[in-house]
Design a protein around this motif. Structure first.
Motif, PDB file in Angstrom:
ATOM      1  N   TYR A 229      43.834  47.392  22.843  1.00 21.18           N
ATOM      2  CA  TYR A 229      44.579  47.011  24.055  1.00 21.18           C
ATOM      3  C   TYR A 229      44.415  45.449  24.221  1.00 21.18           C
ATOM      4  CZ  TYR A 229      40.032  46.279  26.422  1.00 21.18           C
ATOM      5  OH  TYR A 229      38.908  45.735  26.826  1.00 21.18           O
TER       6      TYR A 229
ATOM      7  N   SER B 226      44.691  42.354  29.625  1.00 22.58           N
ATOM      8  CA  SER B 226      45.203  43.383  30.504  1.00 22.58           C
ATOM      9  C   SER B 226      44.312  43.238  31.888  1.00 22.58           C
ATOM     10  CB  SER B 226      45.123  44.836  29.784  1.00 22.58           C
ATOM     11  OG  SER B 226      43.653  44.861  29.376  1.00 22.58           O
TER      12      SER B 226
ATOM     13  N   ASP C 292      47.177  54.731  31.348  1.00 25.51           N
ATOM     14  CA  ASP C 292      48.454  54.844  31.674  1.00 25.51           C
ATOM     15  C   ASP C 292      49.236  53.597  31.477  1.00 25.51           C
ATOM     16  OD1 ASP C 292      48.368  57.524  32.627  1.00 25.51           O
ATOM     17  OD2 ASP C 292      47.799  56.882  34.688  1.00 25.51           O
ATOM     18  N   THR C 293      48.523  52.389  31.315  1.00 21.54           N
ATOM     19  CA  THR C 293      49.326  51.052  31.138  1.00 21.54           C
ATOM     20  C   THR C 293      48.925  50.447  30.153  1.00 21.54           C
ATOM     21  OG1 THR C 293      47.864  49.902  32.575  1.00 21.54           O
ATOM     22  CG2 THR C 293      49.876  50.951  33.807  1.00 21.54           C
ATOM     23  N   ASN C 294      47.817  50.803  29.543  1.00 23.78           N
ATOM     24  CA  ASN C 294      47.235  50.303  28.171  1.00 23.78           C
ATOM     25  C   ASN C 294      46.954  50.964  26.994  1.00 23.78           C
ATOM     26  OD1 ASN C 294      46.924  47.101  29.252  1.00 23.78           O
ATOM     27  ND2 ASN C 294      45.896  48.376  30.686  1.00 23.78           N
TER      28      ASN C 294
ATOM     29  N   CYS D 243      39.613  50.768  31.416  1.00 21.56           N
ATOM     30  CA  CYS D 243      40.825  50.474  31.032  1.00 21.56           C
ATOM     31  C   CYS D 243      41.691  51.600  31.432  1.00 21.56           C
ATOM     32  CB  CYS D 243      41.048  50.541  29.463  1.00 21.56           C
ATOM     33  SG  CYS D 243      42.488  50.262  28.787  1.00 21.56           S
ATOM     34  N   ASP D 244      42.812  51.261  32.163  1.00 20.40           N
ATOM     35  CA  ASP D 244      43.781  52.365  32.407  1.00 20.40           C
ATOM     36  C   ASP D 244      44.818  52.640  31.262  1.00 20.40           C
ATOM     37  OD1 ASP D 244      45.917  53.832  33.810  1.00 20.40           O
ATOM     38  OD2 ASP D 244      46.408  52.103  35.396  1.00 20.40           O
TER      39      ASP D 244
END
Length: 111
Positions: A91, A95, A76-78, A73-74
């Motif tokens: 999350y 995604s 920065d975005t999730n 999982c990133d």
């Protein structure tokens, strides 16, 4: 990137699709029907750790194979954190993350 264990299960064969299976981790959390399973770390770093009491499949089975569906999982975005007990994953299930199944085994009792 954050490593998330989505699901882990054990089978008596090397095949992750074996119909005979025991669920250890489901939706990122320990199986609530088994109080011997504990999650030490999931969804907070590139390390996931859990523990489960050793078991054997009933019948003519000598081996246990462990399979885990994991994803990255990133952060920065999730929101990657997994909360247990969970109502839902924090999350988004939609995604952009890749899932992979990792398999370890056979696990045998020394004799």
């Amino acid at each position: 990137l954050i490593l998330i264990v989505n699901m882990c299960w054990a089978t008596p064969s090397r095949y992750s699709s074996d119909r005979l299976r025991y669920i250890i981790i489901e939706r990122g959390c320990p199986n609530t029907k088994d109080n011997t399973i504990g999650m030490a770390e999931n969804g907070v770093s590139l390390t996931c750790r859990f523990h489960v009491t050793v078991f054997k499949f009933i019948g003519d089975y000598d081996e246990v194979h462990l399979h885990c569906d994991v994803s990255l999982c990133d952060s920065d975005t999730n929101a990657c954190k997994v909360n247990c007990p969970h109502k839902r994953r924090m999350y988004s299930e939609d995604s952009d993350h890749k899932e992979h199944i990792l398999t370890v085994g056979p696990i045998r009792r020394r004799g």
